[in-house]
Every structure is written in structure tokens, then in C-alpha cells.
Design a protein around this motif. Structure first.
Motif, PDB file in Angstrom:
ATOM      1  N   ARG A   1       0.816  -1.195   0.000  1.00  0.00           N
ATOM      2  CA  ARG A   1       0.000   0.000   0.000  1.00  0.00           C
ATOM      3  C   ARG A   1       0.855   1.253   0.000  1.00  0.00           C
ATOM      4  N   LEU A   2       0.246   2.334  -0.368  1.00  0.00           N
ATOM      5  CA  LEU A   2       0.903   3.633  -0.367  1.00  0.00           C
ATOM      6  C   LEU A   2       1.273   4.009   1.074  1.00  0.00           C
ATOM      7  N   GLN A   3       2.497   4.479   1.255  1.00  0.00           N
ATOM      8  CA  GLN A   3       2.925   4.846   2.608  1.00  0.00           C
ATOM      9  C   GLN A   3       3.766   6.111   2.571  1.00  0.00           C
ATOM     10  N   LEU A   4       3.736   6.813   3.677  1.00  0.00           N
ATOM     11  CA  LEU A   4       4.510   8.047   3.789  1.00  0.00           C
ATOM     12  C   LEU A   4       5.999   7.738   3.842  1.00  0.00           C
ATOM     13  N   LEU A   5       6.774   8.450   3.034  1.00  0.00           N
ATOM     14  CA  LEU A   5       8.223   8.317   3.085  1.00  0.00           C
ATOM     15  C   LEU A   5       8.799   9.432   3.953  1.00  0.00           C
ATOM     16  N   LEU A   6       8.501  10.672   3.577  1.00  0.00           N
ATOM     17  CA  LEU A   6       8.940  11.770   4.422  1.00  0.00           C
ATOM     18  C   LEU A   6       8.118  13.011   4.131  1.00  0.00           C
ATOM     19  N   ARG A   7       8.201  13.962   5.057  1.00  0.00           N
ATOM     20  CA  ARG A   7       7.483  15.228   4.935  1.00  0.00           C
ATOM     21  C   ARG A   7       8.458  16.367   5.173  1.00  0.00           C
ATOM     22  N   HIS A   8       8.208  17.500   4.568  1.00  0.00           N
ATOM     23  CA  HIS A   8       9.216  18.550   4.599  1.00  0.00           C
ATOM     24  C   HIS A   8       9.395  19.134   5.990  1.00  0.00           C
ATOM     25  N   ILE A   9       8.327  19.118   6.762  1.00  0.00           N
ATOM     26  CA  ILE A   9       8.387  19.752   8.079  1.00  0.00           C
ATOM     27  C   ILE A   9       9.337  19.001   9.009  1.00  0.00           C
ATOM     28  N   SER A  10       9.523  17.716   8.745  1.00  0.00           N
ATOM     29  CA  SER A  10      10.348  16.909   9.641  1.00  0.00           C
ATOM     30  C   SER A  10      11.835  17.091   9.393  1.00  0.00           C
ATOM     31  N   ARG A  11      12.173  17.439   8.157  1.00  0.00           N
ATOM     32  CA  ARG A  11      13.563  17.639   7.781  1.00  0.00           C
ATOM     33  C   ARG A  11      14.428  16.443   8.207  1.00  0.00           C
ATOM     34  N   GLU A  12      13.912  15.254   7.963  1.00  0.00           N
ATOM     35  CA  GLU A  12      14.650  14.064   8.360  1.00  0.00           C
ATOM     36  C   GLU A  12      15.016  13.249   7.140  1.00  0.00           C
ATOM     37  N   SER A  13      15.908  12.284   7.344  1.00  0.00           N
ATOM     38  CA  SER A  13      16.300  11.373   6.292  1.00  0.00           C
ATOM     39  C   SER A  13      15.689  10.018   6.588  1.00  0.00           C
ATOM     40  N   ILE A  14      14.969   9.488   5.605  1.00  0.00           N
ATOM     41  CA  ILE A  14      14.350   8.185   5.764  1.00  0.00           C
ATOM     42  C   ILE A  14      14.889   7.265   4.683  1.00  0.00           C
ATOM     43  N   LYS A  15      15.418   6.120   5.084  1.00  0.00           N
ATOM     44  CA  LYS A  15      15.996   5.147   4.141  1.00  0.00           C
ATOM     45  C   LYS A  15      17.032   5.813   3.237  1.00  0.00           C
ATOM     46  N   GLY A  16      17.709   6.808   3.768  1.00  0.00           N
ATOM     47  CA  GLY A  16      18.745   7.495   3.009  1.00  0.00           C
ATOM     48  C   GLY A  16      18.226   8.594   2.098  1.00  0.00           C
ATOM     49  N   PHE A  17      16.905   8.769   2.028  1.00  0.00           N
ATOM     50  CA  PHE A  17      16.304   9.802   1.191  1.00  0.00           C
ATOM     51  C   PHE A  17      16.168  11.105   1.970  1.00  0.00           C
TER      52      PHE A  17
END
Lengths: 110, 115
Positions: free
Chosen positions: A43-59
């Protein structure tokens, strides 16, 4: 009017190469920007959002208000990154519903 | 259940028939959204619920489409007199509430095929 544009339908890179998925938006206000990912048969899932300014799975993704862009980047692509990526914008209308781009299919080959 | 659940997973229907698509959101999520994913159109917003109320129905493509939510939980999207252009994957998402930066959790979708 709000609009999200992902200019590339398909992006193919070799494993270990850098990858950048482009996203441009138009919105008269301060939008919230997101990247969602859909892996094969999931299913579609959130990868990242700009407000968090974090790196997820290297992205990572940086919001550039001057260029109205929110490009997704990863320095070294992995085969498991192959998926459909959607950039999305949320504003104050429609209950903060997501306005999606048409998506970019990323294929990482060995 | 742990996530948003949609049923059926697949639905094939004849043109002109009515269909009902169901969404079970995550428990405690007050906001619920319906989207449609079709070839060439990408993901389109249809309607959202805050509790049982649907303040914005502007995304519904025609008056053949309607949706309701009961008990602040389950939602049903109904398409009357289905047409071939209604063929798409219908996605449901829920979130804790309506607001900035609230993460939306998606169901696996219902693939509707109108023949």
C-alpha cells in the motif's frame, strides 16, 4: 489552484548511483509537502514530509520555496528502492487532503 | 486491525450496476479520505469525512458517486449506474484528525473493473 508536477514518469538508475526525483508545485500559500512511496504489491505509505527535515531510508528532500520545488534525493540508490514515488501537497482546503503528482516509477538495476 | 482495511479487494461489475466499496479506518482516526487512482489521471481526491460529516464533496466526479460514514468509523463509497470510466483503484486513507502534517495511512485499495 494547487498543482503538483512530477516531470519524469520513469527513472532508471544503476545501483550505487545518485538519484533525484523531481517535484514542482504551485500553491498560493504555505503548503505542506510530502513524498509517498508504493512498493510492489504494497500500500501507499509516507516516506517523508518537509516539516520533519529528516532522512528516511537514506532519502532527503528540501523544500525550495523560491523554485517551488521539493525534489527527493538519495546519494546511493539500492535495488530495494525500486518503487513508485508520489510527491504530494496539502493545503488548508478539503480538510488538508493530499494533492498528488502523477508519480515517478524508479527502477534501480544491478 | 493494525491498518486501514478496504473491501472488497477486487470488484468486477457490469455497466449500469451499483457498487459499494467499504473502508474500515484505523481505530480512533477521526478523519477519513477517499481517493481514486486511475491510469492517466493519477491519484485524485474524492471526498473527506471529519467524524461522520463530509464538509467537502467537491472531488466527487458526478452525482452517481456518494459516500457516508457511520459511528465515526466505517465508510462506504457508493457508485450508482457504473460506467466504464469508473474503472480504477479506489483508495481510502485515515488520519488522527484534520490538520497540518497529519500523516495519512492508506488502505490497500479496491480495484473496480466495469465491463
Amino acid at each position: 489552484a494547487q498543482r503538483v508536477t512530477q516531470p519524469e514518469k520513469l527513472l532508471s538508475v544503476f545501483k550505487g548511483a545518485p538519484v533525484e526525483l523531481k517535484c514542482n508545485y504551485s500553491y498560493s500559500g504555505s503548503p505542506e509537502l510530502f513524498w509517498y512511496v508504493q512498493y510492489s504489491r504494497q500500500r501507499l505509505q509516507l516516506l517523508l514530509r518537509h516539516i520533519s527535515r529528516e532522512s528516511i531510508k537514506g532519502f532527503t528532500a528540501d523544500l525550495n520555496k523560491g523554485e517551488t520545488s521539493f525534489h527527493l534525493k538519495k546519494p546511493f540508490a539500492q535495488e530495494e528502492d525500486s518503487a513508485m514515488y508520489y510527491c504530494a501537497l496539502s493545503g488548508t482546503n478539503s480538510g488538508y487532503a493530499l494533492n498528488f503528482g502523477k508519480g515517478t516509477s524508479l527502477l534501480v538495476t544491478p | 486491525g493494525a491498518g486501514v482495511s478496504q473491501s472488497p479487494s477486487n470488484k468486477v461489475t457490469e455497466k449500469g450496476k451499483d457498487v459499494e466499496l467499504r473502508c474500515d479506518p484505523i481505530s480512533g482516526h477521526t478523519a477519513l479520505y477517499w481517493y481514486r487512482q486511475s491510469l492517466g489521471q493519477g491519484l485524485e481526491f474524492l471526498i473527506y469525512f471529519q467524524g461522520n460529516s463530509a464538509p467537502d464533496k467537491s472531488g466527487l466526479p458526478s452525482d452517481r458517486f456518494s459516500a457516508e460514514r457511520t459511528g465515526g468509523s466505517v465508510s462506504t463509497l457508493t457508485i450508482q449506474r457504473t460506467q466504464q470510466e469508473d474503472s480504477a483503484v479506489y483508495l481510502c486513507a485515515s488520519s488522527l484528525g484534520v490538520g497540518k502534517n497529519t500523516e495519512a495511512f492508506f488502505g490497500q485499495g479496491t480495484r473496480l473493473t466495469v465491463v
